[in-house]
Write a protein that holds these residues in place. Structure first.
Motif, PDB file in Angstrom:
ATOM      1  N   GLN A 136      -2.949  21.321  78.789  1.00  0.00           N
ATOM      2  CA  GLN A 136      -1.727  21.009  79.534  1.00  0.00           C
ATOM      3  C   GLN A 136      -2.002  20.877  81.015  1.00  0.00           C
ATOM      4  O   GLN A 136      -2.904  21.510  81.579  1.00  0.00           O
ATOM      5  CB  GLN A 136      -0.674  22.083  79.299  1.00  0.00           C
ATOM      6  N   LEU A 173      -1.152  21.448  84.901  1.00  0.00           N
ATOM      7  CA  LEU A 173      -0.533  22.449  85.765  1.00  0.00           C
ATOM      8  C   LEU A 173       0.008  21.726  86.993  1.00  0.00           C
ATOM      9  O   LEU A 173      -0.758  21.093  87.721  1.00  0.00           O
ATOM     10  CB  LEU A 173      -1.555  23.515  86.190  1.00  0.00           C
ATOM     11  N   THR A 231       2.318  25.187  90.871  1.00  0.00           N
ATOM     12  CA  THR A 231       1.788  26.371  90.183  1.00  0.00           C
ATOM     13  C   THR A 231       1.298  27.405  91.185  1.00  0.00           C
ATOM     14  O   THR A 231       0.607  27.072  92.142  1.00  0.00           O
ATOM     15  CB  THR A 231       0.630  25.978  89.249  1.00  0.00           C
ATOM     16  N   LEU A 250      -3.815  31.232  90.895  1.00  0.00           N
ATOM     17  CA  LEU A 250      -4.310  31.893  89.683  1.00  0.00           C
ATOM     18  C   LEU A 250      -4.768  33.315  89.964  1.00  0.00           C
ATOM     19  O   LEU A 250      -4.972  34.093  89.039  1.00  0.00           O
ATOM     20  CB  LEU A 250      -5.466  31.085  89.085  1.00  0.00           C
ATOM     21  N   VAL A 280      -2.359  34.490  85.061  1.00  0.00           N
ATOM     22  CA  VAL A 280      -2.117  33.223  84.382  1.00  0.00           C
ATOM     23  C   VAL A 280      -1.119  33.446  83.247  1.00  0.00           C
ATOM     24  O   VAL A 280      -0.915  34.577  82.802  1.00  0.00           O
ATOM     25  CB  VAL A 280      -3.433  32.635  83.818  1.00  0.00           C
ATOM     26  N   PHE A 313      -8.157  27.975  83.016  1.00  0.00           N
ATOM     27  CA  PHE A 313      -7.171  27.415  83.923  1.00  0.00           C
ATOM     28  C   PHE A 313      -7.928  26.983  85.172  1.00  0.00           C
ATOM     29  O   PHE A 313      -8.692  27.773  85.735  1.00  0.00           O
ATOM     30  CB  PHE A 313      -6.109  28.441  84.304  1.00  0.00           C
ATOM     31  N   LEU A 373      -7.287  25.030  88.996  1.00  0.00           N
ATOM     32  CA  LEU A 373      -6.182  24.651  89.874  1.00  0.00           C
ATOM     33  C   LEU A 373      -6.688  24.329  91.271  1.00  0.00           C
ATOM     34  O   LEU A 373      -7.515  25.052  91.833  1.00  0.00           O
ATOM     35  CB  LEU A 373      -5.167  25.795  89.950  1.00  0.00           C
ATOM     36  N   GLY A 385      -2.537  20.380  91.963  1.00  0.00           N
ATOM     37  CA  GLY A 385      -2.272  20.649  90.552  1.00  0.00           C
ATOM     38  C   GLY A 385      -3.547  20.993  89.807  1.00  0.00           C
ATOM     39  O   GLY A 385      -4.620  21.137  90.396  1.00  0.00           O
ATOM     40  N   GLY A 386      -3.422  21.134  88.490  1.00  0.00           N
ATOM     41  CA  GLY A 386      -4.590  21.538  87.726  1.00  0.00           C
ATOM     42  C   GLY A 386      -4.429  21.253  86.251  1.00  0.00           C
ATOM     43  O   GLY A 386      -3.621  20.416  85.831  1.00  0.00           O
ATOM     44  N   PHE A 387      -5.215  21.998  85.448  1.00  0.00           N
ATOM     45  CA  PHE A 387      -5.249  21.748  84.007  1.00  0.00           C
ATOM     46  C   PHE A 387      -5.650  23.037  83.303  1.00  0.00           C
ATOM     47  O   PHE A 387      -6.381  23.862  83.863  1.00  0.00           O
ATOM     48  CB  PHE A 387      -6.264  20.647  83.686  1.00  0.00           C
ATOM     49  N   ALA A 388      -5.157  23.207  82.080  1.00  0.00           N
ATOM     50  CA  ALA A 388      -5.507  24.372  81.263  1.00  0.00           C
ATOM     51  C   ALA A 388      -5.907  23.897  79.875  1.00  0.00           C
ATOM     52  O   ALA A 388      -5.259  23.010  79.308  1.00  0.00           O
ATOM     53  CB  ALA A 388      -4.329  25.339  81.171  1.00  0.00           C
TER      54      ALA A 388
END
Length: 269
Positions: free
Chosen positions: A9, A11, A15, A18, A22, A31, A33, A37-40
Motif C-alpha cells: 500500500q 503511504l 503520514t 515512522l 507503524v 514501511f 517513508l 510519501g512512501g510505501f509498505a
C-alpha cells in the motif's frame, strides 16, 4: 494479521514519522517513508524502488534535487529478510555514521532505521525505514501487530524549547550540522514573544543541566560532560553528542520545530 491480509500500500505524504511507530502489520513488513510519501509491503519476494524519478519509484525522495539519482536505491526482500542496495551515485548515510556506497547492499535489521541521502548542494533527504519485528513467545495477536516506539528521554517543555533552538540545523536536516551559538539560541527564543527573557547564559545553563541529568542513570548518554574523557578543545562536542543521542532516541524530532514557529513539512521540502 497475516501477510495475505496485509496488501502492499501507498503511504500518503501526510503520514506521521515512522519513529513514532507503524500501523498494525505482520512481522517482516517494511514501511519506507520520505517527505512526499512512501510505501509498505509485507514479507514476500518484492523490490521496492526509491529515488528522484517520482513516476517510476514507490518512494519518491529528493525529487527536486538533481544530485539524487532517479533510481537511487532498492529495498529487496527474499521472502524473509529485507536488504537495501545503493544504485545511485551518492552514498546513503546510516544511523551509526557509516556510508552505504554505490553498488553496495546491507541487511536491514527489524525496527526503525533513519537514512539520509546528502547532495553536494548541502541538501539532505531523509528516508525512514521500519521493519516490523518477529514474533515473540507468549505474545498475543494484538501485541504481535504493534511496534514499540523508541524509548525517549524526559524533557520539560522549557528544556525541549531550548534544545530545539540549539539543534535547529539538525532538525532541518542540514548537511554537516552543528549546534547554533548561545547568542542565536537566545535571540531565536526572545523572538517568540512568550514573555520570557532569554540570555545566552540562561540558555547554556538550561542545556548544561540536561547534560548533567542525562549523563547519569541506567540509560546514561556518554560523551556529554568534560569528565567523560572528551578531549580538548571541547568546543561544540558535548552539545553535538547530546543532540545526536536525542535524535537517535527520537526525543527530538523535526516536528519540534513548530516550537520556533516553523512548519517542519515546509522546512523538509
Amino acid at each position: 494479521m497475516t501477510s495475505q491480509e496485509f496488501r502492499p500500500q501507498i503511504l500518503p505524504g501526510s503520514t506521521r514519522s515512522l519513529a513514532s511507530g507503524v500501523p498494525a502489520a505482520p512481522p517482516g513488513t517494511i514501511f519506507a517513508l520520505a517527505v512526499d510519501g512512501g510505501f509498505a509491503v509485507p514479507p514476500r519476494k518484492f523490490t521496492l524502488h526509491f529515488g528522484r524519478g517520482k513516476e517510476d519509484v514507490h518512494v519518491p525522495i529528493g525529487v527536486n534535487d538533481p544530485y539524487v539519482s532517479r533510481l537511487h536505491g532498492v529495498l529487496v526482500c527474499d521472502g524473509r529478510e529485507w536488504w537495501i542496495r545503493n544504485k545511485g551515485k551518492l552514498p546513503i548515510q546510516l544511523p551509526d555514521g557509516a556510508m552505504l556506497l554505490s553498488g553496495n547492499e546491507l541487511l536491514i535489521e527489524p525496527g526503525y532505521t533513519p537514512m539520509f541521502i546528502g547532495s553536494s548542494k548541502r541538501r539532505s533527504h531523509l528516508l525512514e525505514v521500519h521493519v516490523v519485528g518477529s514474533r515473540t513467545a507468549g505474545a498475543d495477536v494484538e501485541q504481535l501487530s504493534r511496534t514499540k516506539a523508541p524509548d525517549v528521554y524526559d524533557l520539560s517543555l522549557v528544556e525541549r524549547l531550548v534544545l530545539t533552538a540549539l539543534a535547529q540545523r539538525y532538525l532541518r536536516q542540514e548537511r554537516y550540522p552543528q549546534p547554533v551559538s548561545w547568542n542565536q539560541v537566545a535571540d531565536d527564543l526572545n523572538r517568540l514573544g512568550d514573555g520570557r527573557h532569554w540570555t545566552p547564559k540562561i540558555a547554556a545553563h538550561t542545556v548544561g543541566a540536561v547534560r548533567e541529568r542525562l549523563a547519569e542513570g541506567p540509560d546514561a548518554i556518554p560523551g556529554i560532560r568534560r569528565e567523560d574523557g572528551v578531549g580538548e578543545p571541547v568546543g561544540n562536542t558535548l552539545n553535538h553528542n547530546l543532540i545526536q543521542a536525542l535524535l537517535r532516541s527520537t526525543t527530538l524530532m523535526p516536528s519540534d520545530l513548530h516550537l520556533l514557529g516553523e512548519d517542519p513539512d515546509q522546512t523538509a521540502r
